[in-house]
Structure formats: C-alpha cells, structure tokens
Design a protein around this motif. Structure first.
Motif, PDB file in Angstrom:
ATOM      1  N   ARG A 165       7.663 -11.517  -6.615  1.00  0.00           N
ATOM      2  CA  ARG A 165       7.651 -10.563  -7.728  1.00  0.00           C
ATOM      3  C   ARG A 165       6.559  -9.494  -7.557  1.00  0.00           C
ATOM      4  NH1 ARG A 165       7.191 -14.679 -12.241  1.00  0.00           N
ATOM      5  NH2 ARG A 165       6.049 -12.973 -13.159  1.00  0.00           N
ATOM      6  N   LEU A 166       6.124  -9.281  -6.325  1.00  0.00           N
ATOM      7  CA  LEU A 166       5.149  -8.221  -6.059  1.00  0.00           C
ATOM      8  C   LEU A 166       5.830  -6.860  -6.003  1.00  0.00           C
ATOM      9  CD1 LEU A 166       2.995 -10.091  -3.433  1.00  0.00           C
ATOM     10  CD2 LEU A 166       2.174  -9.213  -5.632  1.00  0.00           C
ATOM     11  N   VAL A 167       7.128  -6.870  -5.733  1.00  0.00           N
ATOM     12  CA  VAL A 167       7.915  -5.635  -5.745  1.00  0.00           C
ATOM     13  C   VAL A 167       9.178  -5.861  -6.569  1.00  0.00           C
ATOM     14  CG1 VAL A 167       7.075  -4.842  -3.485  1.00  0.00           C
ATOM     15  CG2 VAL A 167       9.194  -6.143  -3.620  1.00  0.00           C
ATOM     16  N   THR A 168       9.716  -4.768  -7.065  1.00  0.00           N
ATOM     17  CA  THR A 168      11.023  -4.784  -7.709  1.00  0.00           C
ATOM     18  C   THR A 168      11.938  -3.920  -6.855  1.00  0.00           C
ATOM     19  OG1 THR A 168      10.458  -2.892  -9.116  1.00  0.00           O
ATOM     20  CG2 THR A 168      10.054  -5.094 -10.017  1.00  0.00           C
ATOM     21  N   LYS A 169      13.235  -4.089  -7.037  1.00  0.00           N
ATOM     22  CA  LYS A 169      14.167  -3.259  -6.278  1.00  0.00           C
ATOM     23  C   LYS A 169      15.295  -2.833  -7.188  1.00  0.00           C
ATOM     24  CE  LYS A 169      16.603  -7.199  -4.232  1.00  0.00           C
ATOM     25  NZ  LYS A 169      17.017  -7.830  -2.981  1.00  0.00           N
ATOM     26  N   ILE A 170      15.803  -1.644  -6.886  1.00  0.00           N
ATOM     27  CA  ILE A 170      16.921  -1.099  -7.643  1.00  0.00           C
ATOM     28  C   ILE A 170      17.824  -0.340  -6.678  1.00  0.00           C
ATOM     29  CG2 ILE A 170      15.676   0.997  -8.289  1.00  0.00           C
ATOM     30  CD1 ILE A 170      17.211   0.835 -10.998  1.00  0.00           C
ATOM     31  N   LYS A 171      19.101  -0.526  -6.838  1.00  0.00           N
ATOM     32  CA  LYS A 171      20.063   0.170  -5.978  1.00  0.00           C
ATOM     33  C   LYS A 171      20.424   1.495  -6.626  1.00  0.00           C
ATOM     34  CE  LYS A 171      24.375  -0.453  -3.557  1.00  0.00           C
ATOM     35  NZ  LYS A 171      24.330  -0.744  -2.180  1.00  0.00           N
ATOM     36  N   LYS A 172      20.268   2.564  -5.844  1.00  0.00           N
ATOM     37  CA  LYS A 172      20.645   3.911  -6.284  1.00  0.00           C
ATOM     38  C   LYS A 172      21.606   4.463  -5.244  1.00  0.00           C
ATOM     39  CE  LYS A 172      16.202   4.895  -8.497  1.00  0.00           C
ATOM     40  NZ  LYS A 172      15.001   5.760  -8.485  1.00  0.00           N
ATOM     41  N   SER A 214       0.827  -1.207   0.000  1.00  0.00           N
ATOM     42  CA  SER A 214       0.000   0.000   0.000  1.00  0.00           C
ATOM     43  C   SER A 214       0.862   1.258   0.000  1.00  0.00           C
ATOM     44  CB  SER A 214      -0.934  -0.012   1.211  1.00  0.00           C
ATOM     45  OG  SER A 214      -1.770   1.106   1.217  1.00  0.00           O
ATOM     46  N   LEU A 215       1.942   1.240   0.776  1.00  0.00           N
ATOM     47  CA  LEU A 215       2.861   2.383   0.804  1.00  0.00           C
ATOM     48  C   LEU A 215       3.509   2.602  -0.561  1.00  0.00           C
ATOM     49  CD1 LEU A 215       4.721   1.739   4.174  1.00  0.00           C
ATOM     50  CD2 LEU A 215       3.131   3.609   3.699  1.00  0.00           C
ATOM     51  N   LEU A 216       3.814   1.517  -1.246  1.00  0.00           N
ATOM     52  CA  LEU A 216       4.522   1.602  -2.523  1.00  0.00           C
ATOM     53  C   LEU A 216       3.620   1.974  -3.692  1.00  0.00           C
ATOM     54  CD1 LEU A 216       6.899  -1.468  -2.150  1.00  0.00           C
ATOM     55  CD2 LEU A 216       7.487   0.962  -1.936  1.00  0.00           C
ATOM     56  N   LYS A 217       2.309   1.982  -3.484  1.00  0.00           N
ATOM     57  CA  LYS A 217       1.423   2.327  -4.602  1.00  0.00           C
ATOM     58  C   LYS A 217       1.558   3.793  -4.994  1.00  0.00           C
ATOM     59  CE  LYS A 217      -2.694   3.479  -2.084  1.00  0.00           C
ATOM     60  NZ  LYS A 217      -3.888   3.090  -1.449  1.00  0.00           N
ATOM     61  N   TYR A 229      15.912   0.938  -3.452  1.00  0.00           N
ATOM     62  CA  TYR A 229      14.538   1.419  -3.575  1.00  0.00           C
ATOM     63  C   TYR A 229      13.628   0.297  -4.046  1.00  0.00           C
ATOM     64  CZ  TYR A 229      15.872   6.243  -2.805  1.00  0.00           C
ATOM     65  OH  TYR A 229      16.324   7.407  -2.233  1.00  0.00           O
ATOM     66  N   TYR A 230      12.470   0.225  -3.421  1.00  0.00           N
ATOM     67  CA  TYR A 230      11.464  -0.778  -3.778  1.00  0.00           C
ATOM     68  C   TYR A 230      10.313  -0.100  -4.513  1.00  0.00           C
ATOM     69  CZ  TYR A 230      13.858  -4.232  -0.996  1.00  0.00           C
ATOM     70  OH  TYR A 230      14.800  -5.111  -0.523  1.00  0.00           O
ATOM     71  N   SER A 231       9.775  -0.827  -5.496  1.00  0.00           N
ATOM     72  CA  SER A 231       8.643  -0.347  -6.292  1.00  0.00           C
ATOM     73  C   SER A 231       7.592  -1.440  -6.346  1.00  0.00           C
ATOM     74  CB  SER A 231       9.066  -0.055  -7.730  1.00  0.00           C
ATOM     75  OG  SER A 231      10.130   0.829  -7.783  1.00  0.00           O
ATOM     76  N   LEU A 232       6.345  -1.037  -6.437  1.00  0.00           N
ATOM     77  CA  LEU A 232       5.247  -1.973  -6.630  1.00  0.00           C
ATOM     78  C   LEU A 232       5.306  -2.497  -8.055  1.00  0.00           C
ATOM     79  CD1 LEU A 232       2.638  -3.208  -5.442  1.00  0.00           C
ATOM     80  CD2 LEU A 232       1.433  -1.206  -6.306  1.00  0.00           C
ATOM     81  N   ASN A 233       5.264  -3.806  -8.218  1.00  0.00           N
ATOM     82  CA  ASN A 233       5.261  -4.413  -9.545  1.00  0.00           C
ATOM     83  C   ASN A 233       3.805  -4.533  -9.990  1.00  0.00           C
ATOM     84  OD1 ASN A 233       5.525  -5.866 -11.871  1.00  0.00           O
ATOM     85  ND2 ASN A 233       6.760  -7.502 -10.982  1.00  0.00           N
ATOM     86  N   LEU A 267      10.077   3.673  -2.540  1.00  0.00           N
ATOM     87  CA  LEU A 267      10.629   3.998  -1.226  1.00  0.00           C
ATOM     88  C   LEU A 267      11.875   3.160  -0.963  1.00  0.00           C
ATOM     89  CD1 LEU A 267       7.324   3.947   0.868  1.00  0.00           C
ATOM     90  CD2 LEU A 267       8.590   5.980   0.157  1.00  0.00           C
ATOM     91  N   ASN A 268      12.811   3.739  -0.210  1.00  0.00           N
ATOM     92  CA  ASN A 268      13.948   2.932   0.213  1.00  0.00           C
ATOM     93  C   ASN A 268      13.600   2.263   1.548  1.00  0.00           C
ATOM     94  OD1 ASN A 268      14.813   4.602   2.466  1.00  0.00           O
ATOM     95  ND2 ASN A 268      15.697   6.021   0.985  1.00  0.00           N
ATOM     96  N   VAL A 269      14.455   1.359   1.964  1.00  0.00           N
ATOM     97  CA  VAL A 269      14.188   0.563   3.166  1.00  0.00           C
ATOM     98  C   VAL A 269      13.972   1.447   4.390  1.00  0.00           C
ATOM     99  CG1 VAL A 269      15.092  -1.227   4.694  1.00  0.00           C
ATOM    100  CG2 VAL A 269      15.466  -1.396   2.240  1.00  0.00           C
TER     101      VAL A 269
END
Length: 87
Positions: free
Chosen positions: A52-59, A18-21, A64-68, A25-27
């Motif tokens: 696979r409900l979220v994706t993550k990318i290092k910046k 819900s937060l990621l919608k 950072y996590y995103s809603l898939n 956000l980062n951890v």
C-alpha cells in the motif's frame, strides 16, 4: 506493517517511490529510469502496491502509479514513536 518494510527494503523500490513523489507515472515512464526488465519492474511495483505504498489507476491503456502519502506518513509516525525520549 511488515509488507511496508519489505517494500522499503529494496533500493529500486525506494527509487520508484522517489520518482512518484513529484507526480504520477505510468509503467513506461517509470521503466525509463531503470536498466531492468519489465517483468522485474512489474514485480517491484506489485510489492509496493501490496504494501500500500503506491496506488494505481487505469487511464485508457495505461496504468498510473501514485505515492500513497497516507501510508508513508503512518510509517514515519510509527518510527518516530520508537525513538527514545530524552530525559
């Protein structure tokens, strides 16, 4: 699909989704919303990632996590297809 339902089964994980919608956000930003240890939060995020409900990318130094949304849409379509048709 079983991993998806495991990911959705826990209220903490549903709240993370819900937060990621609204935005990625980062951890640390996610952690501010929960009275749990970082180890527990990492466990929840790992389950969501494996499902696979979220994706993550290092910046830089942050992950950072995103809603898939693709997986979320697939789950919704699958559930709707199970709905009994009216006669």
């Amino acid at each position: 699909m079983p991993d998806v339902f495991k990911g959705l089964a826990d209220p903490t994980r549903r709240e993370i989704l819900s937060l990621l919608k609204d935005r990625d956000l980062n951890v640390g930003e996610i952690a501010k919303h929960f009275p749990i240890s970082m180890a527990s939060l990492s466990h929840h995020l790992n389950i969501l990632y494996k499902a696979r409900l979220v994706t993550k990318i290092k910046k830089g130094q942050f992950v950072y996590y995103s809603l898939n949304t693709t997986i979320v849409e697939d789950v919704i379509l699958k559930l709707v297809s199970l709905q009994k048709k009216e006669e």
